[in-house]
Structures are given as C-alpha cells and as structure tokens.
Design a protein around this motif. Structure first.
Motif, PDB file in Angstrom:
ATOM      1  N   GLU A  88      18.871 -16.573 -15.589  1.00  0.00           N
ATOM      2  CA  GLU A  88      19.238 -16.269 -16.977  1.00  0.00           C
ATOM      3  C   GLU A  88      19.263 -14.769 -17.226  1.00  0.00           C
ATOM      4  O   GLU A  88      20.051 -14.274 -18.029  1.00  0.00           O
TER       5      GLU A  88
ATOM      6  N   GLU B  25      20.341 -12.664 -15.244  1.00  0.00           N
ATOM      7  CA  GLU B  25      21.517 -12.104 -14.589  1.00  0.00           C
ATOM      8  C   GLU B  25      22.833 -12.645 -15.123  1.00  0.00           C
ATOM      9  O   GLU B  25      23.890 -12.087 -14.859  1.00  0.00           O
ATOM     10  N   ALA B  26      22.785 -13.787 -15.791  1.00  0.00           N
ATOM     11  CA  ALA B  26      24.046 -14.430 -16.178  1.00  0.00           C
ATOM     12  C   ALA B  26      23.958 -14.950 -17.605  1.00  0.00           C
ATOM     13  O   ALA B  26      22.897 -15.371 -18.055  1.00  0.00           O
ATOM     14  N   ASP B  27      25.080 -14.909 -18.318  1.00  0.00           N
ATOM     15  CA  ASP B  27      25.117 -15.428 -19.683  1.00  0.00           C
ATOM     16  C   ASP B  27      25.264 -16.937 -19.657  1.00  0.00           C
ATOM     17  O   ASP B  27      26.304 -17.467 -19.286  1.00  0.00           O
TER      18      ASP B  27
END
Lengths: 169, 361
Positions: B151, B153-155
């Motif tokens: 989470e 690192e990424a949406d």
C-alpha cells in the motif's frame, strides 16, 4: 443418483438454485460439468461462483417487468447487463457506475452494504479521522443524555480539532 | 533447466514447523485481494496494462521492500512449464486460475513458501500467507504487514463505503478470505460431519473438501473459510472463524476419544489395515491413497503407529498428486501408470520409516 446430462455416470455435483422462489435442482457428473463449463471448484475451469452470482444479479430483471436501460461504466465500458452475466466488475469505477444497483446484491451476498474493516494508511488518513469524528459525536450524544456536560464539552473540543484537521487536508 | 526449488520438495518449509492443534488443523491461510486504482481489473486490462501492473507489483519485491519479511523469488507464469504450474497448484501456492488463465501473471514466493503473492490473478494483487496448525491470527498479522508494504508503494482501489474494491463482488470490503484446513476422520466415521458442516454454513462460513471433487472430501480433509467480506472487520471475520474452528476441534477430539473407548479393536483394525495396504499394494488410485493416508494419520495421532511421522503423511499427500508424481518420476504418466507409481512411492516412503518402528503392538 445418475447424471441428468449424460444419463450414464453418477452425478457428483449437486446444485440448488432458487430464484424468486423457483427452485431448480441440477445433478450432473464431473465430465458433463466440465463440458457445460459449470466447472468444479479447484479445477482449472473453476465452477465459478460467478455463474451462481449471475443468478443473484438477474433477480432484478425477473422482478418488475423488463424495463431495460443500459447502464454502462464510463471508465471501462462494461455494461450492467454484462456485469450481471459474468459476475465480475471491470474496474474500480464500476462500483460507482452501478452504485444504485449494488445495495441489494451486497445485502444478499454479505448481509451488509458498508465496509467497516481496514483502511489504507496512506490514502485513508482522512477516512479514519472522519470515522473517529462520527464515533466521538455518538459518544458526545450519550454524555449529554446522561447530563455529563463536562465530558461532553471535552469531546466537543476534540471533535472541533479533528474537523479542522480534515478541512486542512 | 535445473529444477526449481519449489518443484524439488513436496513439503514447503513452513509445513515442517509444528503449529498448535496440528493433530487436527493442518494449516491456516489468509488471502488478501487488492487492486490498483488506475488500472482496469485483470479481466479487462489490455496486455500493456497488465504488463505495467506486473512490473509495478513485482517491483516492490525486486526493490527489496519485502526484505523485512523474508527472501523472495519472482516467477513469471509464462516462464514456468505446465508441470511446474501444476505442482504450484498442488502445493496450494497458486490458484488454478493463475496457473491457467492469467495474462502477465506472476508469483512472488518466499523461501519457506509461507508467503505467496499472486499478481494478475482475478485481482491485481493477492497476498497469501500460510501457517502450520491453527494460527489464523498470526497469518492475518503477517498478511496485513505485507499489505501495508504494498500500500505504501501503490494506490489501492478503495472506496470509503465499499472498502477495498475487488473484481468479484464476493470479495469486496476487507478482501480477505481466511481459512483453516482440518483433518476430521472421527467426525466422518461417527457420521456427525454433515450435521456440523451444515451448522457451519449457517454462520456465514463455507466448507469444502480438499483434493476432492465438488464438496465431497477425500482423505477427510475439510477447508473452512469465511464467506462474508463486507460489513465485518478483519478481526471479526477471523475471530468468528477461529471460534467455530475451535468448536470443531473439540468435537473431533471428543469423537476420537469415543471411538477409541467404544471400540478400540475396530479402529486399530482400520488403521493397521490401511498401513498394510499402503505397505504392500502395487496399484493405488488417488482417492484410496488419500483415505488410507488419513487412516494412518489418525493412527499416528492416537499413538497406534510409531515411526511414521505426521510430516511424512503431509509429504505423501502432496507427492501423490498427479503433477508432483510426474515431477518425481520425471515423465508424463497415464492415469494407470500414475496409480502404479503412486503405490511405489508410498511403499518406499513407508518402508523407509518402518526401520524405526512401524505398527506398535
């Protein structure tokens, strides 16, 4: 029990599908299930929960006449009709596009319509704060009912502080 | 190409550890489903999009962000042979869906094989954590930590009202599926199982047989998992599963006690008969193997068989699956040939252990 499709092998898969009170039982053997694409849990063409789901999703149509309007997700182009056939959303925007049709579905599948679990840390800070505010408001109301005004005032200040923080974000 | 590590050993390292209640609960598993906000779900993603998803998510592992959890290898599904994929499915490390249908699918697997992260399965990201025995809470703690790492690192696709958005409406909300795999021979023998399983279904949990066809179980193995993902918190979901599983454990224990108390000779006969058959049979189909192995496992738990370990039984359970069997003998086998090889494999495994004990009398 013998498979109702081929009439030869023993039926090993038994489904009962009830749609609006119409009960439909299916008894088939594994190979017929494969051919029919109904699949088996754990096998590669997986009996999908999706084929069952489409039964759930269809109930709406069988209910009130057949007024078919096309609802389409603006982001991925999936229509509601397609969604109810395959039982899967195309993208996260589908949840918004089909919003007003989803409550009955979620109610049936989960018995609930609103998430209460984990919230993403990074994007979820504001949501967490809003939830906290709601919780504090409820607590404040109880305090007031109990005439515990001092505690209620403290809660009010805390709520104001959190609200300012949310607005600042 | 040399054999990959996961294909060499039937038993994942995590399975060698002994967990609580391991006489009845074989393993506990958590699966977390997540998606990226800016990409269509894998079903509708273009090749380019699913490739980007794969690169971004495998990137989290290749950049060492998971190093606090363990050492991870990244496998692209397209680079694995069909047999390797099948072995991964038999070890429950990937889903049949990822093995068969995924586009730009990938697997991120730790050394102990206790964490397997599937990319571009039905959802962009599926984090799976496995623990031996009854450790469902521990499994969730680990899965949640890994979830937080991704989470950061990424949406994620998340909606305030609906929670984590998933491809299938049955996963929306928490996106978690918690399950325990249980060995319930005494409840099956005493015919209490159906009553218990239908009760379980009424509290929002699902039961299915493992390695069986449909809901029929072979080897008396059952998987119990949550069905509801929306409107209950992760803790509620896990506590609910935990307490139901705990009750089933107590029922199974009581049923075992009763079996031994009421008719010890009968249960001993059953266990030793299966031991004899597995020690000498020349043809063994997978269904019979699973049933006989279940008898022996019960015999070990009841102290009727010494020398053979539960671990050896777990090993045989995986090794006698069609994919692994062909991996062990390094050749494609017809179903008939498989039954012969399976019998051979079991005989060897049992006689190896037999030197140190065998049936106690």
């Amino acid at each position: 029990m013998i498979c109702q499709e081929c009439g030869k092998k023993p039926a090993t898969l038994h489904f009962t599908k009830i749609v609006n009170g119409d009960k439909n039982e299916i008894h088939i053997c594994e190979s017929c299930a494969r051919e029919k694409g109904e699949g088996i849990p754990g096998s590669s063409n997986g009996f999908s929960i999706h084929s069952l789901l489409s039964g759930l999703l269809d109930f709406e149509r069988t209910g009130q006449g057949a007024k078919q309007e096309t609802v389409r997700c603006e982001d991925c182009g999936l229509t509601y009709a397609q969604f109810s056939k395959i039982g899967r959303f195309g993208c996260s925007s589908c949840y918004k596009s089909f919003e007003n049709k989803l409550d009955p579905l979620f109610k049936r599948v989960h018995g609930n319509t609103v998430h209460v679990g984990k919230i993403p840390k990074r994007s979820g800070g504001i949501i967490q704060t809003r939830r906290e505010i709601e919780r504090l408001r409820r607590e404040m109301a109880t305090r007031i009912d109990n005439e515990e005004f001092e505690a209620a005032a403290q809660l009010r200040d805390r709520i104001r502080e959190l609200e300012r923080r949310v607005e600042g974000l | 190409m040399s054999k990959r590590r996961f294909a060499e050993h039937p038993l994942s390292d995590w399975m060698k550890g002994k967990g609580p209640e391991s006489e009845i609960v074989i393993s506990s598993r958590i699966r977390v489903a997540r998606n990226l906000r800016t990409y269509p779900f894998p079903m509708l993603a273009t090749n380019q999009q699913s490739l980007e998803v794969m690169n971004r998510l495998t990137g989290v592992a290749s950049q060492g962000k998971l190093s606090g959890i363990g050492q991870f290898d990244i496998y692209k599904l397209s680079e694995l042979t069909e047999l390797e994929r099948r072995v991964l499915v038999e070890k429950h490390l990937i889903s049949p869906n990822l093995a068969g249908e995924s586009r730009n699918g990938a697997l991120v697997l730790n050394e102990e094989e206790s964490v397997s992260i599937m990319i571009n399965e039905e959802d962009h990201l599926r984090i799976q954590c496995l623990y031996p025995g009854f450790q469902i809470r521990e499994a969730w703690q680990l899965a949640s930590r890994i979830d937080d790492i991704f989470e950061a690192e990424a949406d994620y696709a998340f909606d305030e009202r609906r929670g984590f958005l998933t491809s299938c409406p049955t996963n929306v909300g928490t996106g978690i599926r918690a399950s325990v795999m249980m060995h319930l021979p005494a409840l099956v023998l005493t015919q209490q199982i159906n009553r218990i399983l239908s009760a379980v279904a009424q509290v929002g949990l699902a039961v299915r047989g493992i390695y069986g066809e449909g809901s029929e179980s072979t080897g008396n193995l059952f998987q119990i998992s949550n069905q509801i993902t929306l409107g209950q918190s992760e803790t509620e979901i896990i506590d609910n599963l935990y307490s139901v599983a705990l009750q089933i454990i107590e029922h199974e224990k009581a049923a075992r006690k009763r079996l031994v108390a009421e008719n010890p000779i009968r249960i001993e006969d059953r266990v030793n008969r299966s031991y004899g058959v597995l020690s000498y049979a020349a043809i063994m189909d997978s269904k019979e193997a699973a049933q006989r192995l279940s008898d022996i496992r019960l015999g070990i738990d009841l102290g009727m068989i010494n020398g053979v370990s539960t671990q050896a039984m777990n090993e045989l359970l995986v090794m006698t699956q069609p994919g692994f069997l062909q991996q062990v003998f390094n050749e494609a086998l017809s179903p008939e040939a498989r039954d012969i090889r399976r019998a051979e494999l079991i005989r060897n495994q049992i006689s190896q252990h037999n030197n140190h004990g065998g049936v106690s009398q």
